[in-house]
Design an enzyme around this catalytic site. Structure first.
Site, short mmCIF file in Angstrom:
data_model
loop_
_atom_site.label_atom_id
_atom_site.label_comp_id
_atom_site.label_asym_id
_atom_site.label_seq_id
_atom_site.Cartn_x
_atom_site.Cartn_y
_atom_site.Cartn_z
N ARG A 73 -7.30 -14.38 94.14
CA ARG A 73 -7.13 -15.71 93.55
C ARG A 73 -7.34 -15.66 92.04
O ARG A 73 -6.56 -16.23 91.28
CB ARG A 73 -8.10 -16.70 94.18
CG ARG A 73 -7.95 -18.12 93.63
CD ARG A 73 -8.71 -19.13 94.44
NE ARG A 73 -8.41 -20.48 94.02
CZ ARG A 73 -8.52 -21.55 94.80
NH1 ARG A 73 -8.93 -21.41 96.05
NH2 ARG A 73 -8.21 -22.74 94.36
N LYS B 225 -2.60 -24.12 97.07
CA LYS B 225 -2.29 -24.06 98.49
C LYS B 225 -2.29 -22.63 99.03
O LYS B 225 -2.63 -22.40 100.20
CB LYS B 225 -0.92 -24.70 98.75
CG LYS B 225 -0.89 -26.21 98.57
CD LYS B 225 0.53 -26.74 98.76
CE LYS B 225 0.61 -28.23 98.55
NZ LYS B 225 1.99 -28.73 98.72
N PHE C 202 -4.29 -20.36 98.48
CA PHE C 202 -5.63 -19.86 98.78
C PHE C 202 -6.51 -20.87 99.53
O PHE C 202 -7.68 -20.61 99.78
CB PHE C 202 -6.33 -19.44 97.48
CG PHE C 202 -5.66 -18.29 96.81
CD1 PHE C 202 -5.86 -16.99 97.24
CD2 PHE C 202 -4.79 -18.50 95.74
CE1 PHE C 202 -5.24 -15.92 96.63
CE2 PHE C 202 -4.16 -17.44 95.12
CZ PHE C 202 -4.37 -16.15 95.57
N GLU C 203 -5.93 -22.02 99.86
CA GLU C 203 -6.68 -23.03 100.60
C GLU C 203 -6.02 -23.24 101.96
O GLU C 203 -4.80 -23.12 102.10
CB GLU C 203 -6.71 -24.36 99.83
CG GLU C 203 -7.34 -24.28 98.46
CD GLU C 203 -8.86 -24.13 98.52
OE1 GLU C 203 -9.46 -24.44 99.57
OE2 GLU C 203 -9.44 -23.70 97.50
N GLY C 204 -6.80 -23.60 102.95
CA GLY C 204 -6.24 -23.88 104.27
C GLY C 204 -5.91 -25.35 104.42
O GLY C 204 -6.52 -26.20 103.78
#
Length: 285
Positions: A136, A12, A14-16
């Site tokens: 990341r 989460k 590094f993800e939108g």
């Protein structure tokens, strides 16, 4: 194994997440943490423009997607590496971003140290180093390298088929005779509690002594013995009791005692059904 909350939080980071459906850079209708209609078998929901979901739904879909699609890509190598939870989490985040860990592990031929070092090299897109990918990869490597000590709650556990075992805080389980909360229990070599059966004593080979464990697995305090005469073998408590015309489980094997109390061998019809017994009395199943 499944991804832990720590692993999900790493993904989460590094993800939108968008709670209204949108089209991604190539026109695919997407929602949440990247859920699309290719995930229909997992979500059971068709994604369409104008759709909205809650944060809870987005998080649940992410977890299901990760455990169904990406954890297996890591676990395919578990027989080689025996991943701990931190290694699984770090590599699952990597696979979620890259697609798999096949190249990273060189199809399972690299050792852990080589895998750890190699993670950092996957920080480019289009041949250019991206700061976001560098961060990341460092986070994934740090988690992969973090020693993991599993902590368990000590106590009784029941599996899906109703078998019980007793787990200690270090993750090990009881085997053999163990005293738990003032009661004695017997656990077989796989850790499962014996119940409703006779169990061999620790000095069985010298005195043929047996103990009866009840339905709840606790030893009832009574001692029984195998006895033999010219006719055959039977079990007694030494006070006149011996089983007759009944089945008994002894140390994991089934036996039948006839109307006179003797252990049956060979072939016998019981309640209209034919059973076969070995020379030592154990049922042929």
């Amino acid at each position: 194994m499944k991804i832990s909350q720590k692993g999900l939080d790493l993904i989460k980071e590094f993800e939108g997440c968008r709670l209204s459906a949108y089209r991604d850079s190539v026109g695919v209708v997407t929602i949440g943490w990247g859920t699309t209609n290719s995930d229909y078998d997992i979500t059971g929901t068709k994604i369409y423009m104008g759709m909205t979901i809650t944060q809870k739904q987005a998080d649940e879909w992410l977890e299901k997607s990760v455990n169904n699609k990406y954890v297996p890509k890591v676990m395919k190598y578990d027989a080689i590496y025996h991943w701990n939870q931190n290694q699984l989490d770090g590599l699952t985040s990597f696979a979620y971003n890259i697609g798999s860990i096949d190249q990273l592990t060189a199809n399972g031929t690299r050792n852990r140290a080589q895998i750890s070092a190699k993670i950092l090299s996957y920080d480019k897109a289009g041949g250019k180093v991206l700061a976001g990918l560098t961060r990341r990869r460092k986070a994934e490597k740090a988690l992969f390298d973090t020693p993991y000590t599993q902590q368990y709650n000590e106590g009784w556990i029941k599996n899906d088929v109703g078998k019980w075992w007793y787990q200690y805080k270090d993750g090990s389980y009881a085997v053999g005779w163990k005293e738990i909360e003032g009661q004695w229990y017997y656990f077989d070599a796989d850790g499962y509690m014996a119940n409703d059966e006779f169990v061999k004593s620790s000095d069985y080979d010298t005195n043929k002594k047996l103990y009866w464990v009840s339905t709840d697995g606790a030893w009832n305090g009574k001692t029984y013995y195998w006895k033999q005469d010219t006719i055959g073998w039977w079990i007694t408590d030494g006070k006149g009791y011996f089983p007759k015309s009944m089945w008994h489980k002894i140390d994991g094997n089934w036996y039948y005692f006839n109307e006179k109390g003797y252990m049956v061998t060979g072939t016998k019809t019981i309640n209209g059904k034919i059973y076969s017994f070995r020379a030592d009395g154990t049922l042929v199943e």
